[in-house]
Design a protein around this motif. Structure first.
Motif, PDB file in Angstrom:
ATOM      1  N   ALA A 102       0.846  -1.201   0.000  1.00 16.88           N
ATOM      2  CA  ALA A 102       0.000   0.000   0.000  1.00 16.88           C
ATOM      3  C   ALA A 102       0.876   1.244   0.000  1.00 16.88           C
ATOM      4  CB  ALA A 102      -0.911  -0.005   1.230  1.00 16.88           C
ATOM      5  N   GLY A 103       0.294   2.352  -0.452  1.00 13.91           N
ATOM      6  CA  GLY A 103       1.050   3.598  -0.486  1.00 13.91           C
ATOM      7  C   GLY A 103       1.399   4.124   0.892  1.00 13.91           C
ATOM      8  N   GLY A 104       0.572   3.802   1.875  1.00 15.33           N
ATOM      9  CA  GLY A 104       0.817   4.273   3.230  1.00 15.33           C
ATOM     10  C   GLY A 104      -0.379   3.984   4.100  1.00 15.33           C
ATOM     11  N   VAL A 105      -0.323   4.464   5.341  1.00 14.27           N
ATOM     12  CA  VAL A 105      -1.427   4.299   6.279  1.00 14.27           C
ATOM     13  C   VAL A 105      -1.651   5.620   6.990  1.00 14.27           C
ATOM     14  CG1 VAL A 105       0.124   3.458   8.100  1.00 14.27           C
ATOM     15  CG2 VAL A 105      -2.326   2.945   8.231  1.00 14.27           C
ATOM     16  N   LEU A 106      -2.916   5.908   7.276  1.00 16.47           N
ATOM     17  CA  LEU A 106      -3.287   7.105   8.024  1.00 16.47           C
ATOM     18  C   LEU A 106      -3.935   6.663   9.324  1.00 16.47           C
ATOM     19  CD1 LEU A 106      -3.838  10.197   8.255  1.00 16.47           C
ATOM     20  CD2 LEU A 106      -6.004   9.767   7.054  1.00 16.47           C
ATOM     21  N   THR A 107      -3.398   7.124  10.457  1.00 18.43           N
ATOM     22  CA  THR A 107      -3.983   6.787  11.757  1.00 18.43           C
ATOM     23  C   THR A 107      -4.080   8.028  12.627  1.00 18.43           C
ATOM     24  OG1 THR A 107      -1.946   6.369  13.036  1.00 18.43           O
ATOM     25  CG2 THR A 107      -2.805   4.538  11.690  1.00 18.43           C
ATOM     26  N   ALA A 108      -4.865   7.889  13.683  1.00 16.91           N
ATOM     27  CA  ALA A 108      -4.853   8.856  14.774  1.00 16.91           C
ATOM     28  C   ALA A 108      -3.866   8.335  15.818  1.00 16.91           C
ATOM     29  CB  ALA A 108      -6.252   9.010  15.340  1.00 16.91           C
ATOM     30  N   ALA A 109      -3.881   8.918  17.008  1.00 11.79           N
ATOM     31  CA  ALA A 109      -3.004   8.479  18.099  1.00 11.79           C
ATOM     32  C   ALA A 109      -3.788   8.498  19.397  1.00 11.79           C
ATOM     33  CB  ALA A 109      -1.789   9.396  18.196  1.00 11.79           C
ATOM     34  N   THR A 110      -3.220   7.881  20.429  1.00  8.51           N
ATOM     35  CA  THR A 110      -3.844   7.890  21.750  1.00  8.51           C
ATOM     36  C   THR A 110      -3.197   8.938  22.646  1.00  8.51           C
ATOM     37  OG1 THR A 110      -4.460   5.574  21.637  1.00  8.51           O
ATOM     38  CG2 THR A 110      -4.268   6.513  23.827  1.00  8.51           C
ATOM     39  N   VAL A 111      -1.875   8.959  22.658  1.00  6.99           N
ATOM     40  CA  VAL A 111      -1.138   9.909  23.478  1.00  6.99           C
ATOM     41  C   VAL A 111       0.234  10.107  22.845  1.00  6.99           C
ATOM     42  CG1 VAL A 111      -0.124   8.192  25.038  1.00  6.99           C
ATOM     43  CG2 VAL A 111      -0.566  10.485  25.902  1.00  6.99           C
ATOM     44  N   ALA A 112       0.873  11.241  23.148  1.00 10.14           N
ATOM     45  CA  ALA A 112       2.228  11.512  22.673  1.00 10.14           C
ATOM     46  C   ALA A 112       3.018  12.136  23.817  1.00 10.14           C
ATOM     47  CB  ALA A 112       2.196  12.438  21.462  1.00 10.14           C
ATOM     48  N   ILE A 113       4.332  11.935  23.792  1.00  7.34           N
ATOM     49  CA  ILE A 113       5.171  12.300  24.937  1.00  7.34           C
ATOM     50  C   ILE A 113       6.280  13.256  24.500  1.00  7.34           C
ATOM     51  CG2 ILE A 113       6.592  11.392  26.811  1.00  7.34           C
ATOM     52  CD1 ILE A 113       5.264   8.610  26.126  1.00  7.34           C
ATOM     53  N   VAL A 114       6.339  14.409  25.150  1.00  4.39           N
ATOM     54  CA  VAL A 114       7.343  15.417  24.804  1.00  4.39           C
ATOM     55  C   VAL A 114       8.748  14.920  25.090  1.00  4.39           C
ATOM     56  CG1 VAL A 114       8.258  17.693  25.390  1.00  4.39           C
ATOM     57  CG2 VAL A 114       5.795  17.386  25.108  1.00  4.39           C
ATOM     58  N   GLU A 115       9.001  14.428  26.316  1.00  3.36           N
ATOM     59  CA  GLU A 115      10.373  14.154  26.733  1.00  3.36           C
ATOM     60  C   GLU A 115      11.053  13.070  25.906  1.00  3.36           C
ATOM     61  OE1 GLU A 115      10.457  13.186  30.862  1.00  3.36           O
ATOM     62  OE2 GLU A 115       9.510  11.239  30.609  1.00  3.36           O
ATOM     63  N   THR A 116      10.286  12.195  25.267  1.00  2.00           N
ATOM     64  CA  THR A 116      10.877  11.124  24.463  1.00  2.00           C
ATOM     65  C   THR A 116      10.554  11.261  22.973  1.00  2.00           C
ATOM     66  OG1 THR A 116       8.954   9.708  24.838  1.00  2.00           O
ATOM     67  CG2 THR A 116      10.801   9.488  26.376  1.00  2.00           C
ATOM     68  N   GLY A 117       9.693  12.204  22.597  1.00  2.00           N
ATOM     69  CA  GLY A 117       9.302  12.326  21.194  1.00  2.00           C
ATOM     70  C   GLY A 117       8.584  11.088  20.695  1.00  2.00           C
ATOM     71  N   THR A 118       7.761  10.498  21.559  1.00  2.00           N
ATOM     72  CA  THR A 118       7.113   9.225  21.255  1.00  2.00           C
ATOM     73  C   THR A 118       5.615   9.399  21.062  1.00  2.00           C
ATOM     74  OG1 THR A 118       8.769   8.066  22.582  1.00  2.00           O
ATOM     75  CG2 THR A 118       6.725   6.875  22.116  1.00  2.00           C
ATOM     76  N   ILE A 119       5.060   8.648  20.111  1.00  2.00           N
ATOM     77  CA  ILE A 119       3.624   8.599  19.871  1.00  2.00           C
ATOM     78  C   ILE A 119       3.162   7.184  20.211  1.00  2.00           C
ATOM     79  CG2 ILE A 119       1.806   8.739  18.111  1.00  2.00           C
ATOM     80  CD1 ILE A 119       3.762  10.660  16.598  1.00  2.00           C
ATOM     81  N   VAL A 120       2.029   7.073  20.901  1.00  2.00           N
ATOM     82  CA  VAL A 120       1.527   5.762  21.294  1.00  2.00           C
ATOM     83  C   VAL A 120       0.167   5.509  20.649  1.00  2.00           C
ATOM     84  CG1 VAL A 120       1.008   4.214  23.201  1.00  2.00           C
ATOM     85  CG2 VAL A 120       2.693   6.041  23.522  1.00  2.00           C
TER      86      VAL A 120
END
Length: 201
Positions: A102-120
């Motif tokens: 597939a060309g790609g995937v589009l999702t939302a997120a649940t939470v994201a974290i500043v100190e680690t630059g992480t998306i969950v």
């Protein structure tokens, strides 16, 4: 005296007559409070991981510009995010072979974290199955500013540990013994984050 006896004798001498020392008390109060969220630092961390961040943009227009081909979407994705110009592949248990090309995937997120630059992601209807965000070469993820927290403990407080959690810190990357970076080995080679700081009208 054997080597084994020598080592055990030294251990016994170090412990003394009282046996093992009492375990030290470990403080657990660190990073417990809610701290201010620095969206600028969050963006810096994402970009340091080689993600591309889009701020102050219309979601559908940005998706249209990024999607190189058919775009996989979880069943709960907001239809307003989907431009008419992009071919959409609803994930109704698409096969791994289909997801991989597939060309790609589009999702939302649940939470994201500043100190680690992480998306969950937690497998909610607007995020889909774990495989959906791991096989396509491009992952476009929409993150609302109110989903961003300062620290990992704050993020954990928002998460349900019984859900299938996927923690994303930039595009998939690894290094060999000579530190040559290779992207796309364990997941998407490209990560684009659309940071929504105000509700779209």
């Amino acid at each position: 005296m054997s080597g084994r006896e020598l080592v055990l004798g030294r251990i016994r001498a170090a412990l003394g007559a009282g046996g093992a020392p009492a375990a030290a008390e470990i403080p657990r109060e660190y990073s417990r409070g809610v701290r201010p969220v620095d969206l600028g630092l969050f963006v810096e961390r994402l970009e340091d991981y080689r993600a591309v961040v889009h701020r102050g943009v219309a979601i559908a227009d940005t998706v249209a510009a990024l999607a190189p081909g058919p775009l996989v979407v979880p069943p709960g994705i907001d239809p307003a995010w989907l431009p008419a110009s992009v071919e959409v592949l609803p994930d109704d248990d698409l096969s791994a072979d289909t997801l991989a090309v597939a060309g790609g995937v589009l999702t939302a997120a649940t939470v994201a974290i500043v100190e680690t630059g992480t998306i969950v992601l937690d497998g909610s209807p607007d995020q889909g199955r774990r495989i959906v965000s791991l096989l396509p070469d491009l992952h476009i993820c929409v993150v609302r500013a109110d989903q961003v927290v300062a620290s990992v403990p704050e993020a954990l407080a928002r998460l349900d540990p019984r859900r299938p959690l996927t923690w994303i810190s930039g595009p998939s990357a690894t290094s060999d013994i000579e530190l040559n970076r290779v992207e796309g080995v364990h997941g998407p080679r490209r990560l684009h984050v659309i940071l929504v700081e105000a509700v779209e009208q």
